[in-house]
Structures are given as C-alpha cells and as structure tokens.
Scaffold this motif. Structure first.
Motif, PDB file in Angstrom:
ATOM      1  N   ALA A   1       7.484  10.235  -2.467  1.00  0.00           N
ATOM      2  CA  ALA A   1       8.394   9.931  -1.356  1.00  0.00           C
ATOM      3  C   ALA A   1       8.142  10.855  -0.170  1.00  0.00           C
ATOM      4  N   GLN A   2       7.910  12.133  -0.444  1.00  0.00           N
ATOM      5  CA  GLN A   2       7.642  13.093   0.632  1.00  0.00           C
ATOM      6  C   GLN A   2       6.323  12.803   1.333  1.00  0.00           C
ATOM      7  N   SER A   3       5.437  12.088   0.644  1.00  0.00           N
ATOM      8  CA  SER A   3       4.135  11.740   1.230  1.00  0.00           C
ATOM      9  C   SER A   3       4.155  10.383   1.925  1.00  0.00           C
ATOM     10  N   GLY A   4       5.337   9.783   2.060  1.00  0.00           N
ATOM     11  CA  GLY A   4       5.467   8.552   2.820  1.00  0.00           C
ATOM     12  C   GLY A   4       5.521   7.280   2.009  1.00  0.00           C
TER      13      GLY A   4
ATOM     14  N   TYR B   1       9.377  14.801 -10.460  1.00  0.00           N
ATOM     15  CA  TYR B   1       8.578  15.494  -9.444  1.00  0.00           C
ATOM     16  C   TYR B   1       7.579  14.539  -8.796  1.00  0.00           C
ATOM     17  N   HIS B   2       6.944  13.680  -9.620  1.00  0.00           N
ATOM     18  CA  HIS B   2       6.017  12.689  -9.066  1.00  0.00           C
ATOM     19  C   HIS B   2       6.731  11.814  -8.039  1.00  0.00           C
ATOM     20  N   ALA B   3       7.918  11.321  -8.407  1.00  0.00           N
ATOM     21  CA  ALA B   3       8.658  10.424  -7.517  1.00  0.00           C
ATOM     22  C   ALA B   3       8.993  11.112  -6.197  1.00  0.00           C
TER      23      ALA B   3
ATOM     24  N   ALA C   1       0.816  -1.212   0.000  1.00  0.00           N
ATOM     25  CA  ALA C   1       0.000   0.000   0.000  1.00  0.00           C
ATOM     26  C   ALA C   1       0.851   1.265   0.000  1.00  0.00           C
ATOM     27  N   ARG C   2       2.096   1.167   0.440  1.00  0.00           N
ATOM     28  CA  ARG C   2       2.958   2.355   0.515  1.00  0.00           C
ATOM     29  C   ARG C   2       4.093   2.280  -0.489  1.00  0.00           C
ATOM     30  N   HIS C   3       3.923   1.467  -1.551  1.00  0.00           N
ATOM     31  CA  HIS C   3       4.958   1.374  -2.582  1.00  0.00           C
ATOM     32  C   HIS C   3       4.359   1.725  -3.937  1.00  0.00           C
ATOM     33  N   VAL C   4       5.097   2.543  -4.700  1.00  0.00           N
ATOM     34  CA  VAL C   4       4.662   2.974  -6.031  1.00  0.00           C
ATOM     35  C   VAL C   4       5.809   2.775  -7.009  1.00  0.00           C
TER      36      VAL C   4
ATOM     37  N   GLN D   1      -2.775  18.736  -3.436  1.00  0.00           N
ATOM     38  CA  GLN D   1      -4.208  18.967  -3.565  1.00  0.00           C
ATOM     39  C   GLN D   1      -4.857  18.067  -4.607  1.00  0.00           C
ATOM     40  N   THR D   2      -4.107  17.717  -5.675  1.00  0.00           N
ATOM     41  CA  THR D   2      -4.703  17.040  -6.822  1.00  0.00           C
ATOM     42  C   THR D   2      -4.475  15.539  -6.822  1.00  0.00           C
ATOM     43  N   VAL D   3      -3.223  15.113  -6.620  1.00  0.00           N
ATOM     44  CA  VAL D   3      -2.865  13.704  -6.809  1.00  0.00           C
ATOM     45  C   VAL D   3      -2.940  12.905  -5.505  1.00  0.00           C
ATOM     46  N   LEU D   4      -2.461  13.474  -4.416  1.00  0.00           N
ATOM     47  CA  LEU D   4      -2.394  12.718  -3.164  1.00  0.00           C
ATOM     48  C   LEU D   4      -3.746  12.140  -2.751  1.00  0.00           C
TER      49      LEU D   4
END
Length: 436
Positions: free
Chosen positions: A57-60, A51-53, A32-35, A427-430
């Motif tokens: 990462a900054q979001s955990g 930027y996505h990566a 659940a926490r791996h992309v 705001q958009t992706v998270l």
C-alpha cells in the motif's frame, strides 16, 4: 450414472468460473496496481503478511487482504485507505466421523469457499500467499491466477507437511500426500520469497523452487515504548495472568501497581519497581520439541543457580506463539513448580506484542539463526541448555543495576544500526513486483 452426474456438476461449476475469469482478464483498469494477499489463517496472527500488505500500500498498490478475522490486525493496516480486508469464515464444529474424513471435508469446503471469494475480488497483477498453510490455498491461488491473469507469489515461512508430521507422524499417508501436493503446486508459482538463506537453498536443491530471501526484520513500529504504555499493558495483562500481578498492595490508594511498574494516579507518573522480577519474552511457533526443551532445561538451571545464593532476580518467562504442540508444552509447564521462575503463555493482541517486547529485559526467539544474529553484537547465540542458562545468568546478574551486563548489552544494541522491514522490503520485493 453417478460419475456422469458428478462430471455434470463439476462442469456446471467450472464454466461460469471460466467465463468470469475471461471477463476479468479483460478488465485492465487498475490491475497493474492491485494485489491480493491471501492468508488461510488468522490475519491478526500473521504479522509478516500484514507487513506485506502495508508495504504494498505504501508503494502505491491497492491491496485486498483475505484471511480469518479471529484477532484484530494492526491499526496501521486497518486505517490504510488502500487496504481492503475480506474476512473468511472457517469451518468449525465438524465433530462426527473419522478424523481424516473431517479433514477432507474441511479442505474441500475451504477450496470451494476460497475460490468463490477470490473470483469475487477485482483483477490483480499479483497474488501473495502465505505458506503454510498451503493446502488447499496454493492450488486455488494458482488456478485463479491462470484464469484471471495474476502472478502467484508464495512466501515460504515453513513447510506445511512437516508441521502436519508433528501431529500425525512423518510417514502418515495424509502427511505424504500433503508433501506431494506442496512440492508439486509450489513449483507453479511465478515468484517465491522465504525467511532464511537456509530455506532458500533447501527449496532450490530439493524442490526446484527458486526463492529470494526476505528476512523477518522488525517493522518501523517496533521501537522504544514509553514507560506509561508499558505500564498500561502490564496492568491489562495482570487482570488475566497472575505473573503480571503485584505481590503486594501499594500503601497509597492513589497508586496502581503491576509486578513491574506502578503509577501515581494523581500525577500520572510511572516508575519501575526496584524489586521487580526480570521479564523474558520468547517467541516460538510451538512446533519444535527440541527448542522448547532447551529453554525449559535452561530455566531449571537458572532456578538452581538462584537457589545457591547468587544475586539473580526472580524471572517471569512469557512464551508467545501458537502451533500444534502448544497444549502439550503448556501441560509440561504446569508440572514445573519453580520458586524463582514463573511461566506465562498469553494470547496477545497484534498491537500488544511490540509493547511487551519493549518492556522485556531479554526478548528473543528459540530459533537463533546465525544468518540473523551476530553473537555479541545484536544478540546471543546458544547451542544447548547449558549455554543458554549461562547467558541468562550473565545477563541477569546485578539486575536491575544500570552497571550490569544486561544494561550494557541493551545500550550496545540500541546504538547499532539495523535494517528495518520497510527498507529491506523496498530493496528486495518492490523490484520484483514493479519489473516489467
């Protein structure tokens, strides 16, 4: 007999993959926490996916980033403990046989190779994919998602088939096949992002794909850069590109000079040269013939105006980016012999691009979009070469006088508050990747 052998070979390849996929589906720890973020291109030249990566990462999330390592990505990505880079190898040197055969062999190789690499990664909740290039990546990422339980997120930057059409023609069989492929497999994604509302509407109307707009906002590291760092970049570029070289040697041997700045090597003090040329940076994907023609005609008009005696500076126009028409445009540029305009088409490192923008008087894009640019507030919008030429003349009049129009406009832009990539992504992706 031959068909039976091929079928057995395919079966022999698929069965182990399916078994591995079923095993990976059962590995719930950390999923659940791996992309997985996939770029079937140069990582260093894919800032949006970088930027996505970093944002993930900054979001955990832990992030596995797959792509070609032709140029160095940003340090913010390389130094992040949550991001692992898996380098892909491109197939090069296939020079024999018809072009369509070469392309077919390359696609098959990339498909098998990408499938193998992705099956070797840890189970992931999401697969983020940049498109283009989407052939064969969309189908492979969808297939891996099916057998491993991952959701596919496509970030639509453009249409791959339309870029192929610039090289082969819009009615070429390979372009029509690519369009069908992109349209069919693009609909199988779970989530879709795109760069403009115009593209979001086109995806919905013509492709039946529902996307969310995530604008290309500047990341947090795009900011005012100290003059000494600008000078270091100018000196670095001057070793390769003549427009950045000083026209005269400094009288003091302890002074080093570029076309724009000079530094006292003893004190370390850097200052801008008073008679320096103006620096215009334009970013383009080298895919739109009309956009580039507008820029070229505008600069020719700027040249004519400068020759009439108007107080306009000489101009260095730096054009960054890559695309199928890059060499074609470079050939056109080489045929121009302008006195007040010099062209430069450098290959920049990822860290150098924001530094160059900070050192330019007019950073910009050939694709001025009303969605992103508010005329007179955070930029200028033009529709043809005449308008662009007039804007350049207006901005560069009295350059580098602080009372000139350019200085006033830059001050107004600095004072305006703009949403950065980080806030926009949050705001958009998270919410999309944390929604249960």
């Amino acid at each position: 007999m031959a068909a039976s052998c091929v079928a057995l070979l395919v079966l022999a390849l698929l069965v182990p993959l399916l078994l591995l996929g079923l095993w990976k589906r059962g590995q719930q720890t950390g999923r659940a926490r791996h992309v997985v973020v996939v770029v079937l291109g140069d990582l260093g030249r894919s800032p949006r996916m970088q930027y996505h990566a970093v944002s993930l990462a900054q979001s955990g999330f832990s992030v596995t980033l797959l792509g070609f390592y032709n140029s160095k990505p940003r340090d913010e990505l390389l130094l992040n403990d949550r991001i692992q880079i898996v380098k892909l190898t491109d197939l090069r040197g296939l020079g024999a046989g018809p072009r369509i055969l070469q392309y077919g062999v390359k696609v098959v190789f990339q498909a098998v190779y990408l499938l193998w690499k992705m099956m070797c990664t840890d189970p992931a909740a999401y697969i983020f994919l940049q498109n283009p290039p989407g052939l064969p990546a969309i189908a492979i990422c969808w297939f891996v998602g099916c057998i491993c339980g991952s959701k596919l997120v496509i970030d639509w930057h453009n249409y791959g088939y339309s870029i192929m059409g610039l090289v082969h023609g819009p009615r070429h069989p390979i372009v029509l096949l690519a369009k069908w492929y992109e349209k069919f497999f693009g609909r199988l994604s779970h989530l879709n992002l795109c760069v403009t509302n115009a593209m979001r509407e086109d995806l919905a109307e013509n492709w039946c794909v529902r996307a969310v707009t995530l604008y290309d906002k500047p990341a947090s590291f795009f900011k005012e850069t100290p003059l000494d760092l600008q000078h270091e970049l100018f000196m670095k570029l001057s070793r390769t590109y003549s427009p950045f070289q000083s026209c005269s040697e400094p009288s003091d041997p302890d002074t080093e000079r570029s076309a724009f700045t000079e530094r006292d090597c003893q004190s370390g003090v850097v200052r801008r040269l008073h008679g320096r040329p103006a620096l215009l940076v334009s970013s383009t994907s080298w895919t739109e013939d009309e956009d580039f023609s507008i820029l070229l005609r505008a600069l020719e008009k700027f040249e004519q105006q400068a020759l009439t005696g108007d107080s306009l500076p000489s101009l260095v126009c730096v054009i960054t980016g890559k695309g199928p028409l890059r060499e074609h445009y470079r050939h056109l540029i080489s045929q121009k012999h302008l006195q007040h305009v010099q062209f430069c088409t450098p290959w920049l490192e990822a860290e150098d691009y924001p530094l160059l923008l900070a050192g330019s008087q007019v950073p910009g894009s050939l694709c001025s979009l009303n969605e992103l640019v508010k005329h007179g507030e955070n930029g200028l919008v033009f529709k043809d070469a005449e308008e662009l030429a007039a804007q350049l003349q207006m901005l560069f009049s009295k350059f580098p006088d602080p009372a000139g129009k350019l200085s006033q406009f830059r001050k107004k832009l600095q004072e305006s508050e703009q949403l950065r990539w980080d806030e926009s992504w949050q705001q958009t992706v998270l919410p999309l990747v944390t929604h249960k």
